[in-house]
Write an enzyme that holds these catalytic residues in place. Structure first.
Site, PDB file in Angstrom:
ATOM      1  N   ASN A   1     -54.583 -50.637   7.006  1.00 54.64           N
ATOM      2  CA  ASN A   1     -55.327 -50.988   5.892  1.00 54.64           C
ATOM      3  C   ASN A   1     -54.255 -52.209   5.077  1.00 54.64           C
ATOM      4  OD1 ASN A   1     -53.701 -49.447   4.288  1.00 54.64           O
ATOM      5  ND2 ASN A   1     -55.323 -48.307   3.312  1.00 54.64           N
ATOM      6  N   SER A  27     -52.075 -51.447   3.195  1.00 54.93           N
ATOM      7  CA  SER A  27     -51.269 -51.035   1.818  1.00 54.93           C
ATOM      8  C   SER A  27     -49.780 -50.958   1.781  1.00 54.93           C
ATOM      9  CB  SER A  27     -51.895 -49.652   1.348  1.00 54.93           C
ATOM     10  OG  SER A  27     -51.579 -48.833   2.436  1.00 54.93           O
ATOM     11  N   SER A  61     -43.300 -34.202   9.037  1.00 59.02           N
ATOM     12  CA  SER A  61     -42.057 -34.379   8.406  1.00 59.02           C
ATOM     13  C   SER A  61     -41.265 -33.095   8.260  1.00 59.02           C
ATOM     14  CB  SER A  61     -42.259 -34.863   7.114  1.00 59.02           C
ATOM     15  OG  SER A  61     -41.099 -34.641   6.267  1.00 59.02           O
ATOM     16  N   TYR A  80     -47.017 -34.635  -1.665  1.00 56.63           N
ATOM     17  CA  TYR A  80     -46.576 -35.270  -0.455  1.00 56.63           C
ATOM     18  C   TYR A  80     -46.450 -34.143   0.666  1.00 56.63           C
ATOM     19  CZ  TYR A  80     -44.338 -37.565   3.671  1.00 56.63           C
ATOM     20  OH  TYR A  80     -43.992 -37.737   4.774  1.00 56.63           O
ATOM     21  N   LYS A 133     -48.516 -33.011   4.047  1.00 56.98           N
ATOM     22  CA  LYS A 133     -48.222 -32.832   5.554  1.00 56.98           C
ATOM     23  C   LYS A 133     -48.602 -31.602   6.026  1.00 56.98           C
ATOM     24  CE  LYS A 133     -46.710 -36.792   6.361  1.00 56.98           C
ATOM     25  NZ  LYS A 133     -47.451 -37.802   7.271  1.00 56.98           N
ATOM     26  N   PHE A 152     -37.146 -36.237  10.974  1.00 52.57           N
ATOM     27  CA  PHE A 152     -36.079 -36.226   9.846  1.00 52.57           C
ATOM     28  C   PHE A 152     -35.858 -37.264   9.069  1.00 52.57           C
ATOM     29  CE2 PHE A 152     -34.639 -31.660  10.064  1.00 52.57           C
ATOM     30  CZ  PHE A 152     -35.599 -31.146  10.927  1.00 52.57           C
ATOM     31  N   ARG A 191     -27.823 -35.164   5.599  1.00 51.60           N
ATOM     32  CA  ARG A 191     -29.295 -35.055   6.137  1.00 51.60           C
ATOM     33  C   ARG A 191     -29.119 -35.466   7.636  1.00 51.60           C
ATOM     34  NH1 ARG A 191     -30.233 -33.605   1.739  1.00 51.60           N
ATOM     35  NH2 ARG A 191     -31.872 -34.224   0.256  1.00 51.60           N
ATOM     36  N   PRO A 226     -34.100 -34.417  -8.955  1.00 56.19           N
ATOM     37  CA  PRO A 226     -34.685 -33.389  -8.979  1.00 56.19           C
ATOM     38  C   PRO A 226     -35.579 -32.918  -7.510  1.00 56.19           C
ATOM     39  CG  PRO A 226     -35.228 -34.488 -10.955  1.00 56.19           C
ATOM     40  CD  PRO A 226     -34.342 -35.462 -10.060  1.00 56.19           C
TER      41      PRO A 226
HETATM   42  P1  NAD Z   1     -45.241 -47.018   6.218  1.00 54.83           P
HETATM   43  O1  NAD Z   1     -45.459 -46.813   4.808  1.00 54.83           O
HETATM   44  O2  NAD Z   1     -44.078 -48.026   6.884  1.00 54.83           O
HETATM   45  O3  NAD Z   1     -46.180 -46.891   7.222  1.00 54.83           O
HETATM   46  C1  NAD Z   1     -47.550 -46.148   7.005  1.00 54.83           C
HETATM   47  C2  NAD Z   1     -48.840 -47.173   7.146  1.00 54.83           C
HETATM   48  O4  NAD Z   1     -49.698 -46.746   6.957  1.00 54.83           O
HETATM   49  C3  NAD Z   1     -48.608 -48.602   6.281  1.00 54.83           C
HETATM   50  O5  NAD Z   1     -48.481 -49.690   7.220  1.00 54.83           O
HETATM   51  C4  NAD Z   1     -49.800 -48.454   5.576  1.00 54.83           C
HETATM   52  O6  NAD Z   1     -50.256 -49.615   5.304  1.00 54.83           O
HETATM   53  C5  NAD Z   1     -50.723 -47.555   6.165  1.00 54.83           C
HETATM   54  N1  NAD Z   1     -51.569 -46.850   5.669  1.00 54.83           N
HETATM   55  C6  NAD Z   1     -51.458 -45.976   4.440  1.00 54.83           C
HETATM   56  N2  NAD Z   1     -52.645 -45.488   4.128  1.00 54.83           N
HETATM   57  C7  NAD Z   1     -53.556 -45.957   5.043  1.00 54.83           C
HETATM   58  C8  NAD Z   1     -55.027 -45.617   5.103  1.00 54.83           C
HETATM   59  N3  NAD Z   1     -55.662 -44.995   4.315  1.00 54.83           N
HETATM   60  N4  NAD Z   1     -55.465 -46.349   6.067  1.00 54.83           N
HETATM   61  C9  NAD Z   1     -55.032 -47.095   7.040  1.00 54.83           C
HETATM   62  N5  NAD Z   1     -53.711 -47.331   6.984  1.00 54.83           N
HETATM   63  C10 NAD Z   1     -52.895 -47.069   5.999  1.00 54.83           C
HETATM   64  O7  NAD Z   1     -44.304 -45.432   6.656  1.00 54.83           O
HETATM   65  P2  NAD Z   1     -43.467 -45.035   7.840  1.00 54.83           P
HETATM   66  O8  NAD Z   1     -42.227 -44.664   7.300  1.00 54.83           O
HETATM   67  O9  NAD Z   1     -43.693 -45.810   8.864  1.00 54.83           O
HETATM   68  O10 NAD Z   1     -44.164 -43.481   8.165  1.00 54.83           O
HETATM   69  C11 NAD Z   1     -45.246 -43.328   8.847  1.00 54.83           C
HETATM   70  C12 NAD Z   1     -45.660 -41.935   8.869  1.00 54.83           C
HETATM   71  O11 NAD Z   1     -44.632 -41.015   9.111  1.00 54.83           O
HETATM   72  C13 NAD Z   1     -46.437 -41.482   7.551  1.00 54.83           C
HETATM   73  O12 NAD Z   1     -47.278 -40.559   7.716  1.00 54.83           O
HETATM   74  C14 NAD Z   1     -45.087 -40.899   6.847  1.00 54.83           C
HETATM   75  O13 NAD Z   1     -45.494 -39.689   6.001  1.00 54.83           O
HETATM   76  C15 NAD Z   1     -44.395 -40.042   7.970  1.00 54.83           C
HETATM   77  N6  NAD Z   1     -42.878 -39.813   7.952  1.00 54.83           N
HETATM   78  C16 NAD Z   1     -42.208 -40.609   7.318  1.00 54.83           C
HETATM   79  C17 NAD Z   1     -40.809 -40.591   7.098  1.00 54.83           C
HETATM   80  C18 NAD Z   1     -39.872 -41.688   6.650  1.00 54.83           C
HETATM   81  O14 NAD Z   1     -38.540 -41.251   6.035  1.00 54.83           O
HETATM   82  N7  NAD Z   1     -40.121 -42.825   6.789  1.00 54.83           N
HETATM   83  C19 NAD Z   1     -40.580 -39.442   7.349  1.00 54.83           C
HETATM   84  C20 NAD Z   1     -41.169 -38.241   7.797  1.00 54.83           C
HETATM   85  C21 NAD Z   1     -42.508 -38.568   8.014  1.00 54.83           C
HETATM   86  C1  WQD Z   2     -31.077 -38.875   1.645  1.00 53.83           C
HETATM   87  C2  WQD Z   2     -29.781 -38.361   0.773  1.00 53.83           C
HETATM   88  C3  WQD Z   2     -30.155 -38.097  -1.561  1.00 53.83           C
HETATM   89  C4  WQD Z   2     -31.129 -42.437  -2.604  1.00 53.83           C
HETATM   90  C5  WQD Z   2     -36.927 -38.194   1.977  1.00 53.83           C
HETATM   91  C6  WQD Z   2     -38.113 -37.360   1.987  1.00 53.83           C
HETATM   92  C7  WQD Z   2     -38.920 -36.767   3.000  1.00 53.83           C
HETATM   93  C8  WQD Z   2     -38.540 -37.896   4.114  1.00 53.83           C
HETATM   94  C9  WQD Z   2     -37.519 -38.681   4.300  1.00 53.83           C
HETATM   95  C10 WQD Z   2     -41.002 -38.530   4.408  1.00 53.83           C
HETATM   96  C11 WQD Z   2     -30.268 -37.432  -0.301  1.00 53.83           C
HETATM   97  C12 WQD Z   2     -29.207 -39.383  -1.476  1.00 53.83           C
HETATM   98  C13 WQD Z   2     -30.804 -41.222  -1.887  1.00 53.83           C
HETATM   99  C14 WQD Z   2     -30.300 -42.902  -3.561  1.00 53.83           C
HETATM  100  C15 WQD Z   2     -28.786 -41.019  -2.796  1.00 53.83           C
HETATM  101  N1  WQD Z   2     -39.770 -38.560   4.057  1.00 53.83           N
HETATM  102  N2  WQD Z   2     -29.626 -40.480  -2.082  1.00 53.83           N
HETATM  103  N3  WQD Z   2     -28.988 -42.123  -3.831  1.00 53.83           N
HETATM  104  O1  WQD Z   2     -34.689 -37.236   0.276  1.00 53.83           O
HETATM  105  O2  WQD Z   2     -33.860 -36.565   2.652  1.00 53.83           O
HETATM  106  O3  WQD Z   2     -36.182 -37.684   2.475  1.00 53.83           O
HETATM  107  O4  WQD Z   2     -37.390 -39.318   3.114  1.00 53.83           O
HETATM  108  O5  WQD Z   2     -41.410 -37.404   5.081  1.00 53.83           O
HETATM  109  O6  WQD Z   2     -39.893 -36.145   2.853  1.00 53.83           O
HETATM  110  O7  WQD Z   2     -38.372 -36.490   0.799  1.00 53.83           O
HETATM  111  O8  WQD Z   2     -34.101 -39.220   2.024  1.00 53.83           O
HETATM  112  O9  WQD Z   2     -33.162 -41.139   1.686  1.00 53.83           O
HETATM  113  O10 WQD Z   2     -34.269 -40.294  -0.117  1.00 53.83           O
HETATM  114  O11 WQD Z   2     -32.181 -39.089   0.426  1.00 53.83           O
HETATM  115  O12 WQD Z   2     -27.621 -40.191  -3.340  1.00 53.83           O
HETATM  116  O13 WQD Z   2     -30.578 -43.941  -4.225  1.00 53.83           O
HETATM  117  O14 WQD Z   2     -29.478 -39.512  -0.202  1.00 53.83           O
HETATM  118  O15 WQD Z   2     -29.963 -37.213  -2.765  1.00 53.83           O
HETATM  119  O16 WQD Z   2     -29.029 -36.652  -0.262  1.00 53.83           O
HETATM  120  P1  WQD Z   2     -34.765 -37.308   1.692  1.00 53.83           P
HETATM  121  P2  WQD Z   2     -33.565 -39.983   0.912  1.00 53.83           P
END
Ligand code: NAD
Ligand code: WQD
Length: 337
Positions: A32, A34, A124, A148, A152, A177, A230, A292
């Site tokens: 979408n 977004s 995640s 969030y 998941k 990760f 991480r 936090p």
């Molecule tokens: P992203 O935001 O770049 O990609 C998600 C995409 O989904 C976007 O293009 C957004 O436009 C689309 N979207 C959101 N809501 C929608 C909806 N209701 N209908 C259709 N499209 C929608 O994020 P990403 O980093 O590519 O993450 C992809 C997936 O992986 C997510 O589910 C996220 O939770 C999961 N994930 C990401 C990370 C990370 O750190 N990037 C870590 C763990 C898990």
């Molecule tokens: C990494 C490290 C921060 C920013 C998050 C979500 C997790 C997953 C991935 C989706 C930590 C430190 C960060 C900054 C900093 N997403 N940091 N200064 O928190 O491990 O994971 O993204 O599923 O659910 O919680 O990733 O990149 O935010 O942080 O010092 O400006 O960097 O404290 O130690 P995180 P992050």
């Protein structure tokens, strides 16, 4: 195989689209927009040398999803779409549950309507909550500390029920990760809107002079240098993990949770030093209080992915920083999304 990628124009979806197309699969992107840009579709065509079908739509629109699945003869779905900012989820829990949980229910309804049972879900490492031991294996207890993460966890549990209900389901929950880096072309990568929440894009913007200094959230953790540790994983490795998961599901029904990580933890200051080394730029930082909800350390036991999927991460910190830096500079020149 014909594969639908929900969230396909997003960060991880777009990189996975490249890997799948290059492995000979036909990919349909459903998003979408977004949190992504339609220009990604052209960039993907440019990288892979073949056009990619894009459908602009919301995953909560089960009718459009059903029509799309049927029209494209989809055989498997990789479900990336969702909202992903932890802090925002605390302020807007309803939006997070609606997008992530309700959106997944609608996707399952559409898949059921056209009898598609193969699903790879973007989960995640956040589902492990506060680590009780390290490295985190898939048997570690799950819990959630924010909406969030809870979305998941709810989805994983829902998918487990679904898989138990009918043996035709083949579901992999891939627990990512910390994905970082970009495709080598620098045409696609992570483009956070506004102030980045995550470490790597923030570091890149500081190195580029767009932001003054990185705030290091705490240096008093029980880790070797006191900063958070991480498991950073290159997005191209992660993308290949999805291809491996599809290969696995071709021979295994049921519900499977698998970590996608390197098995190796790096601290915030190690990331800063690696980025400075690769970019040749300095990354000024200041130590600020802990953020936090952050945990001291989080890294994967990656053995199950190696054993079951035949997958392991190949790329190291240098590759992650180099591709992030290349994408950062290309984005500044306006030629990426
Ligand atoms: P992203 O935001 O770049 O990609 C998600 C995409 O989904 C976007 O293009 C957004 O436009 C689309 N979207 C959101 N809501 C929608 C909806 N209701 N209908 C259709 N499209 C929608 O994020 P990403 O980093 O590519 O993450 C992809 C997936 O992986 C997510 O589910 C996220 O939770 C999961 N994930 C990401 C990370 C990370 O750190 N990037 C870590 C763990 C898990
Ligand atoms: C990494 C490290 C921060 C920013 C998050 C979500 C997790 C997953 C991935 C989706 C930590 C430190 C960060 C900054 C900093 N997403 N940091 N200064 O928190 O491990 O994971 O993204 O599923 O659910 O919680 O990733 O990149 O935010 O942080 O010092 O400006 O960097 O404290 O130690 P995180 P992050």
């Amino acid at each position: 195989m014909n594969i639908l990628l929900t969230g396909g124009t997003g960060y991880i979806g777009s990189h996975t689209a490249v890997v799948l197309a290059q492995a000979g699969h036909d990919v349909v992107l459903y998003d979408n927009l977004s949190n992504s840009d339609r220009r990604v579709v052209n960039h993907l065509a440019h990288i892979t040398g073949r056009p990619m079908t894009f459908v602009e739509g919301d995953i909560r629109d089960a009718e459009l999803l059903t029509r799309t699945l049927r029209a494209a003869g989809i055989e498997a779905v990789i479900h990336f779409a969702g909202l992903k900012a932890v802090g925002e989820s605390v302020d807007k829990p309803v939006e997070y549950y609606a997008n992530n949980v309700q959106g997944t229910i609608s996707l399952l309804q559409a898949m059921q309507a056209v009898s598609i049972g193969t699903l790879v879900f973007s989960s995640s490492a956040t589902v492990y909550g506060e680590p009780q031991y390290l490295p985190l294996d898939e048997k570690h207890p799950t819990s959630a500390t924010n909406p969030y993460g809870r979305s998941k966890l709810h989805i994983e549990e829902m998918l487990l029920d679904v898989a138990k209900s009918d043996q035709r389901w083949r579901i992999a929950c891939l627990r990512y990760f910390n994905p970082v880096g970009a495709h080598d072309s620098a045409l696609i990568g992570e483009s956070p809107r506004g102030i980045p929440n995550n470490l790597m894009p923030y570091i890149a913007q500081v190195a580029a002079g767009q932001r003054q200094a990185l705030q290091v959230f705490g240096d008093d953790y029980p880790t070797p240098d006191g900063t958070g540790v991480r498991d950073y994983i290159h997005v191209m490795d992660l993308a290949r993990g999805h291809l491996a998961a599809l290969g696995f599901l071709a021979h295994h029904a049921g519900w499977h949770a698998v970590n996608l990580g390197t098995g190796h933890g790096s601290s915030v200051l190690e990331m800063v030093r690696a980025f400075e080394h690769v970019s040749g730029q300095s990354v000024p930082y200041k130590i600020t209080p802990r953020r936090p909800g952050d945990v001291a350390a989080c890294y994967a036991k990656a053995d199950k992915a190696a054993r079951e999927l035949g997958w392991s991460a190949q790329l190291g910190l240098e590759d992650m920083c180099r591709s992030t830096w290349k994408f950062q500079r290309q984005s500044e020149s306006g030629s990426s999304r």
